[in-house]
Design a protein around this motif. Sequence first.
Motif, short mmCIF file in Angstrom:
data_model
loop_
_atom_site.label_atom_id
_atom_site.label_comp_id
_atom_site.label_asym_id
_atom_site.label_seq_id
_atom_site.Cartn_x
_atom_site.Cartn_y
_atom_site.Cartn_z
N HIS A 48 0.82 -1.21 0.00
CA HIS A 48 0.00 0.00 0.00
C HIS A 48 0.86 1.26 0.00
O HIS A 48 0.77 2.07 -0.94
CB HIS A 48 -0.94 -0.01 1.21
CG HIS A 48 -1.77 1.22 1.33
ND1 HIS A 48 -2.63 1.64 0.34
CD2 HIS A 48 -1.88 2.14 2.33
CE1 HIS A 48 -3.23 2.76 0.70
NE2 HIS A 48 -2.78 3.09 1.91
N ALA A 49 1.70 1.42 1.01
CA ALA A 49 2.52 2.64 1.10
C ALA A 49 3.51 2.74 -0.06
O ALA A 49 3.77 3.83 -0.58
CB ALA A 49 3.25 2.68 2.43
N LEU A 50 4.05 1.60 -0.47
CA LEU A 50 5.04 1.59 -1.56
C LEU A 50 4.46 1.06 -2.86
O LEU A 50 5.18 0.51 -3.69
CB LEU A 50 6.25 0.74 -1.14
CG LEU A 50 6.99 1.16 0.12
CD1 LEU A 50 8.10 0.18 0.45
CD2 LEU A 50 7.55 2.58 -0.01
N ASP A 51 3.16 1.25 -3.04
CA ASP A 51 2.52 0.65 -4.22
C ASP A 51 3.06 1.16 -5.54
O ASP A 51 3.05 0.45 -6.55
CB ASP A 51 1.00 0.83 -4.16
CG ASP A 51 0.58 2.29 -4.09
OD1 ASP A 51 1.48 3.17 -4.05
OD2 ASP A 51 -0.64 2.56 -4.05
N ASP A 52 3.59 2.38 -5.56
CA ASP A 52 4.14 2.92 -6.81
C ASP A 52 5.34 2.12 -7.30
O ASP A 52 5.61 2.07 -8.51
CB ASP A 52 4.55 4.38 -6.63
CG ASP A 52 3.32 5.30 -6.58
OD1 ASP A 52 2.26 4.86 -7.03
OD2 ASP A 52 3.44 6.42 -6.06
N VAL A 53 6.08 1.52 -6.37
CA VAL A 53 7.29 0.78 -6.76
C VAL A 53 7.14 -0.72 -6.55
O VAL A 53 8.08 -1.47 -6.80
CB VAL A 53 8.52 1.28 -5.96
CG1 VAL A 53 8.85 2.70 -6.33
CG2 VAL A 53 8.27 1.16 -4.46
N THR A 54 5.99 -1.15 -6.07
CA THR A 54 5.78 -2.59 -5.84
C THR A 54 4.52 -3.08 -6.55
O THR A 54 4.60 -3.73 -7.60
CB THR A 54 5.68 -2.90 -4.33
OG1 THR A 54 4.63 -2.10 -3.75
CG2 THR A 54 6.99 -2.61 -3.64
N SER A 55 3.37 -2.75 -6.01
CA SER A 55 2.12 -3.34 -6.49
C SER A 55 1.85 -3.03 -7.96
O SER A 55 1.40 -3.91 -8.71
CB SER A 55 0.95 -2.83 -5.63
OG SER A 55 1.14 -3.20 -4.28
N PHE A 56 2.10 -1.79 -8.38
CA PHE A 56 1.81 -1.42 -9.76
C PHE A 56 2.69 -2.19 -10.74
O PHE A 56 2.30 -2.40 -11.91
CB PHE A 56 1.99 0.08 -9.98
CG PHE A 56 0.79 0.88 -9.55
CD1 PHE A 56 -0.39 0.83 -10.27
CD2 PHE A 56 0.84 1.69 -8.42
CE1 PHE A 56 -1.50 1.57 -9.87
CE2 PHE A 56 -0.26 2.43 -8.02
CZ PHE A 56 -1.44 2.37 -8.75
N TYR A 57 3.87 -2.61 -10.29
CA TYR A 57 4.76 -3.36 -11.16
C TYR A 57 4.52 -4.86 -11.06
O TYR A 57 4.75 -5.60 -12.02
CB TYR A 57 6.22 -3.04 -10.79
CG TYR A 57 6.64 -1.66 -11.24
CD1 TYR A 57 7.09 -1.43 -12.55
CD2 TYR A 57 6.56 -0.57 -10.37
CE1 TYR A 57 7.46 -0.17 -12.96
CE2 TYR A 57 6.94 0.70 -10.77
CZ TYR A 57 7.39 0.90 -12.08
OH TYR A 57 7.75 2.16 -12.49
N TRP A 58 4.07 -5.32 -9.90
CA TRP A 58 3.87 -6.75 -9.70
C TRP A 58 2.51 -7.23 -10.24
O TRP A 58 2.38 -8.38 -10.64
CB TRP A 58 3.97 -7.09 -8.21
CG TRP A 58 5.34 -6.85 -7.64
CD1 TRP A 58 6.50 -6.68 -8.34
CD2 TRP A 58 5.69 -6.75 -6.26
NE1 TRP A 58 7.55 -6.48 -7.50
CE2 TRP A 58 7.10 -6.51 -6.19
CE3 TRP A 58 4.97 -6.83 -5.07
CZ2 TRP A 58 7.76 -6.37 -4.99
CZ3 TRP A 58 5.65 -6.70 -3.88
CH2 TRP A 58 7.02 -6.46 -3.83
#
Length: 546
Positions: free
Chosen positions: A81-91
């Motif tokens: 959630h907090a780092l979604d720009d560098v994690t969730s959106f890419y995964w």
Amino acid sequence: MFQTALFIAISLSLIGFLYQFFFFIKGNNTFGEKKWIPRGLNVKTFFLNTIFQIKLFNAGKLRWLIHFLVASGFLYLLIFHALDDVTSFYWFQSYQSTIDPFQFLRNLAGFFVLAGCLGFLYRRLCHFKLLRKRKIISKGLFSILLILMVILSGFLLEAVKIISEPVFMEMKEDYSDIDEDTGLEDLKIYWEKNYNVVFNEDLLITQEKLDEGKLLNEDFCIDCHSPVKSAFISSSIALSLKKSGAWLNHHRADNYVYYAHYFLCLLTLVSLPFSRLFHVFLIPVASLEKKLKKEQLVQDPNQDPYPSPGYINTATLYACTNCGFCSDGCSVFPNFLITENIHTLPHSKIDAFKTLFHPGQFDSETLYQLQSGNGDCTYCHKCTDICPSGIDLQNLWTLLNQKLALKGFQDNYTFIKSLSLKQWAELEPEKEKIASTQAKTTQLADNVASFENCIQCTICTNVCPVVEHDLANNDYTPQQVMNLLRLGKKHMATGTHMVWNCLTCFSCQEYCPQGIKVADIMIELRNNGNLRADAIKIEKMTNKKA
């Protein structure tokens, strides 16, 4: 502005980490020019205790559950959630924070953290008197309250965004070309009914309009917005806020709550290296080190074998979470109940040890209490065995004795053995600062009848394992100690090495043909010597203060 605040928070956090790192490196140089040397790596303990917290599980199942809920939930929120720009959106190609399963999982993770924090606070409340007596009632409270506020503000932010008409209109402008002529009212009706949005105007709800709104929602919204019921906590809060929804929308409460949530997150980031949250990084350090064996803790500090207990990894001190398990299982906990010296308890000694790294933090009386409390330790290893953080506490108590000795506060055994028998004997009995009273001792050494029948047969000496081990450095044997008492030299007998080296195995007492309580007398003399040594220290301490 937000990006600037984030950069400032990251910078302050990094500065904090660097400060702690160099502080630990400096602290490792604790005794003279010695520096900490790693004793080897315990990889198995590192993985089991860092990832699964196996030692915490063995120590207390309920507290392990509380820790697991907070740690797992917070870790998920941080990464996804907090780092979604560098994690969730890419995964995840279809990732959107407002669609399932991400919307549901975010609420579930928040629920985990919320339950863990409330469990922590509930335990503090239930054990308030005990924790206050042990002076740990406020330990870690700031960190857990800060995490709790982050989670609650996050739920509140999601709730006010659910009911917010301005947020709805912003999404409509960004992601669709719907207007008043193309069914905007129908979409509003559908969202008011199914998504709990609060609109300022009164909407006339009909089944036809709901059906039209549903079609528009499927065309423009459903790909990015799952039903809010899956956000089971946020949607419940949103329902409770609907009556005041118009007022909240008018004042753009969603913006203010966002500012508060963002600020609390930055505060958590900044406080990370300075609060109890820092133990997350230090527990792996403590768990990775191999523990000293018992026999290595008593080696000659003047020698320099590897590994030596004269070395310390300062970071392990700060891995302590003040959970209190060590104090609960401490073998000398009954001593604390009698003396009420808080520094008898392991968790308090750890806090005091940390303070010793800062010059001028302790007065002489407190150092005396610390030395007295640490002197009660039996090195039974129970505290090390149960410590959830994996700290080698037995090593710390040995180091603490050395540190206190450097400050002029030796343990009584070392203090008395450092004096010659002549020096000790110069303290005449009438000058004793604390007399031997029935409340303190058994009075055997003051009762002539308890030792006058000694015939100096040396049977006690022949069966004594201390004499057999090292006769040369014992200065007196058991029957010679009894003879000193017969000569009225109780004050001299108290300072003999035999009294302080006695193992209290009771062999002498069991084999004595005259039935003399030799071991009991030895224990009494040692207790009397402790009282006299304490009195000397207090006198010196008072003179220093004067």
